[in-house]
Scaffold this motif. Structure first.
Motif, PDB file in Angstrom:
ATOM      1  N   THR A  13      -9.041   9.068   0.381  1.00  0.00           N
ATOM      2  CA  THR A  13      -8.554   7.724   0.061  1.00  0.00           C
ATOM      3  C   THR A  13      -7.234   7.443   0.775  1.00  0.00           C
ATOM      4  O   THR A  13      -7.046   6.356   1.343  1.00  0.00           O
ATOM      5  N   ARG A  14      -6.317   8.410   0.751  1.00  0.00           N
ATOM      6  CA  ARG A  14      -5.030   8.225   1.426  1.00  0.00           C
ATOM      7  C   ARG A  14      -5.218   8.006   2.932  1.00  0.00           C
ATOM      8  O   ARG A  14      -4.572   7.132   3.522  1.00  0.00           O
ATOM      9  N   MET A  29       1.071   3.737  -3.140  1.00  0.00           N
ATOM     10  CA  MET A  29       0.507   5.057  -2.887  1.00  0.00           C
ATOM     11  C   MET A  29       1.545   6.156  -3.083  1.00  0.00           C
ATOM     12  O   MET A  29       1.244   7.232  -3.601  1.00  0.00           O
ATOM     13  N   LEU A  30       2.797   5.870  -2.686  1.00  0.00           N
ATOM     14  CA  LEU A  30       3.858   6.875  -2.789  1.00  0.00           C
ATOM     15  C   LEU A  30       4.717   6.693  -4.041  1.00  0.00           C
ATOM     16  O   LEU A  30       5.698   7.413  -4.236  1.00  0.00           O
ATOM     17  N   LEU A  56      -6.260   2.698  -5.227  1.00  0.00           N
ATOM     18  CA  LEU A  56      -4.827   2.688  -4.965  1.00  0.00           C
ATOM     19  C   LEU A  56      -4.042   2.718  -6.271  1.00  0.00           C
ATOM     20  O   LEU A  56      -3.018   3.417  -6.380  1.00  0.00           O
ATOM     21  N   GLU A  78      -0.862  12.714  -8.339  1.00  0.00           N
ATOM     22  CA  GLU A  78      -1.897  13.549  -7.725  1.00  0.00           C
ATOM     23  C   GLU A  78      -2.821  14.169  -8.767  1.00  0.00           C
ATOM     24  O   GLU A  78      -4.046  14.080  -8.652  1.00  0.00           O
ATOM     25  N   VAL A  91      -4.009   4.700   4.798  1.00  0.00           N
ATOM     26  CA  VAL A  91      -2.968   4.801   5.822  1.00  0.00           C
ATOM     27  C   VAL A  91      -3.462   4.234   7.148  1.00  0.00           C
ATOM     28  O   VAL A  91      -2.759   3.470   7.821  1.00  0.00           O
ATOM     29  N   THR A 116       0.830  -1.209   0.000  1.00  0.00           N
ATOM     30  CA  THR A 116       0.000   0.000   0.000  1.00  0.00           C
ATOM     31  C   THR A 116       0.860   1.253   0.000  1.00  0.00           C
ATOM     32  O   THR A 116       0.646   2.179  -0.801  1.00  0.00           O
ATOM     33  N   THR A 154      -8.474  12.214  -3.320  1.00  0.00           N
ATOM     34  CA  THR A 154      -7.167  11.658  -2.949  1.00  0.00           C
ATOM     35  C   THR A 154      -6.915  11.719  -1.445  1.00  0.00           C
ATOM     36  O   THR A 154      -6.382  10.766  -0.874  1.00  0.00           O
ATOM     37  N   ASN A 155      -7.288  12.819  -0.804  1.00  0.00           N
ATOM     38  CA  ASN A 155      -7.024  12.951   0.632  1.00  0.00           C
ATOM     39  C   ASN A 155      -7.797  11.909   1.435  1.00  0.00           C
ATOM     40  O   ASN A 155      -7.249  11.248   2.319  1.00  0.00           O
ATOM     41  N   LEU A 176      -4.084   6.230  -7.572  1.00  0.00           N
ATOM     42  CA  LEU A 176      -3.135   7.083  -6.857  1.00  0.00           C
ATOM     43  C   LEU A 176      -1.720   6.939  -7.408  1.00  0.00           C
ATOM     44  O   LEU A 176      -0.926   7.877  -7.364  1.00  0.00           O
ATOM     45  N   GLU A 177      -1.416   5.762  -7.942  1.00  0.00           N
ATOM     46  CA  GLU A 177      -0.085   5.518  -8.486  1.00  0.00           C
ATOM     47  C   GLU A 177       0.171   6.367  -9.728  1.00  0.00           C
ATOM     48  O   GLU A 177       1.327   6.596 -10.107  1.00  0.00           O
TER      49      GLU A 177
END
Length: 343
Positions: A246-247, A95-96, A226, A233, A251, A91, A243-244, A229-230
Motif C-alpha cells: 500500500t505504501r 501515511m507518516l 490510507l 504499523e 508513494v 497522502t 502495509t508495504n 495506515l494512520e
C-alpha cells in the motif's frame, strides 16, 4: 429490535457522511467559481457569454486569443496542480502520521526542482524531458530519505529529520545552479522556482492533466487503506493490510503527481502543507480526506493566483502568495507541537 447504541452509531455515521458531502460540494462549487473568475478577469473583462463563445470557437479577435491562449491554460494548470499538490501532501502527512511530513519539508519537491533546473539551465531540454527528470528525481529523493532514515525500527521523527537535511542539501544545489546558470536563463528559472502560472501553455499542461486523472483516483480508492495506515504499523497489519504494498503504491502515485505538477508550475509553496490540515478541519473524522484535500489545494492555488494578479499594484507569482499564507501556519504548528512534546 435494534440496540439503541447501534442507532446512535448509525445516526452519527449518517451525519458524518452528510457533512463530508456538503463540504466537498461547497469546495467544488468554490473551485468552479474561481475557475470562472480566472477566465473572466485579466487586462480586459469578458462576460460569461463571451467566454463561452471563445471556448467553443465562436469568438474572434482579442477575446479568443486571451481566453484560449492565456487564461484557459493558466486556469487548467492551476486547477490540476492544486489537486496534485493537495492530494500528495495529504497522502504523506496521513501515511507518516505527522503534519510536518509533507513533500515541501521532506525535500521531495526540492529533488524534483533540482532535476528541472538542470534541464532548464544546463541542457535546455523540452518540457517532456523536464517532466520525466522531475518524476525520476522525486522518486530517487523518496528512496534516499527512506534508506538514510532506516534503522533497527521505522521512526517517523528520524525520517522527518533526514528529510529536512536532504531538503537543505538540495536547496544548496538549487542556489549553486542559479549561480552557474547563464544570465539570460536566470529570470525564467527564478520565476519558475517561485511557483508561477505565468506562461502556462496547453501542450505543457496536458501531461499534468493525464497524470492527475490517472493517479488521483488510485489514491482516492486507497483512501480507506490510507486511513488504516494512520493507525500505525502494528494496527494496520493486524487489520489485514499489506502495509508495504500500500505504501509503495501511494508513494509512486503521489510522487508522480507532485513531480509533474512541480515541472509544470514550479514548486508552489505550502499548498501540499496546508491542504490536508485544512481539509481535515473542514470534513472531520470518519471519511477519507483525499478528495477534500485535492479540492482545498485547487482553491488555494486559484485564489492565491487571483490575489497575486489583482490585489496589489504589482503582480506576484502564485507561490509568493501561498508562501505568505503557509509560513505563519508552519510557525504555529511548530509551537503547538513543541508544547505537546511532539518535537
Amino acid at each position: 429490535m435494534k440496540h439503541p447504541l447501534l442507532a446512535v452509531i448509525k445516526q452519527g455515521r449518517i451525519k458524518r457522511r452528510q457533512r463530508w458531502l456538503l463540504i466537498n460540494s461547497i469546495l467544488f462549487a468554490t473551485a468552479l467559481a474561481l475557475c470562472c473568475a480566472m477566465l473572466m478577469f485579466g487586462n480586459s473583462y469578458y462576460p460569461p457569454q463571451e467566454i463561452w463563445n471563445a471556448l467553443t470557437g465562436n469568438a474572434a479577435g482579442g477575446a479568443s486569443f486571451a481566453v484560449n491562449t492565456i487564461r484557459f491554460p493558466r486556469m487548467l494548470a492551476g486547477f490540476f496542480a492544486g489537486i496534485a499538490f493537495g492530494i500528495a501532501g495529504n497522502t504523506f502527512q496521513t501515511m507518516l502520521r505527522n503534519p510536518l511530513a509533507n513533500p515541501d519539508i521532506l525535500g521531495i519537491t526540492a529533488g524534483s526542482s533540482v532535476a528541472a533546473l538542470i534541464c532548464i539551465l544546463i541542457f535546455h531540454t523540452s518540457n517532456t524531458v523536464v517532466s520525466i527528470a522531475s518524476v525520476i528525481a522525486g522518486l530517487l529523493t523518496v528512496f534516499l530519505i527512506f534508506i538514510l532514515s532506516k534503522g533497527k525500527s521505522f521512526s517517523i521523527g528520524r525520517l522527518i529529520l533526514v528529510g529536512i537535511g536532504i531538503q537543505a542539501m538540495l536547496s544548496a544545489a538549487i542556489s549553486f545552479l542559479l549561480m552557474r546558470g547563464a544570465q539570460e536563463d536566470i529570470p525564467t528559472a527564478l520565476r519558475w522556482l517561485n511557483g508561477s502560472l505565468n506562461g502556462a501553455q496547453l501542450d505543457s499542461t496536458i501531461p499534468l492533466m493525464i497524470t492527475v486523472i490517472l493517479c488521483a483516483p488510485i489514491v482516492a480508492i486507497l483512501g480507506r487503506q490510507l486511513g488504516i495506515l494512520e493507525l500505525g504499523e502494528e494496527s494496520a497489519t493486524s487489520l489485514g493490510l499489506n502495509t508495504n504494498q500500500t505504501r509503495i503504491l501511494l508513494v509512486l502515485t503521489s510522487v508522480a503527481m507532485l513531480a509533474i505538477a512541480t515541472a509544470t508550475t514550479g514548486p508552489i509553496a505550502f499548498v501540499a502543507f496546508l491542504a490536508g490540515p485544512i481539509a481535515k478541519r473542514l470534513v472531520g473524522v470518519g471519511y477519507s480526506n483525499v478528495i477534500p484535500a485535492g479540492l482545498v489545494g485547487v482553491n488555494l492555488v486559484l485564489a492565491a493566483d487571483l490575489i497575486g494578479q489583482f490585489a496589489f499594484t504589482t503582480r506576484y507569482p502564485v507561490g509568493i502568495i501561498t508562501g505568505l499564507l503557509g509560513a505563519p501556519y508552519l510557525i504555529y504548528l511548530l509551537i503547538r507541537m513543541n508544547r505537546k512534546g511532539s518535537l
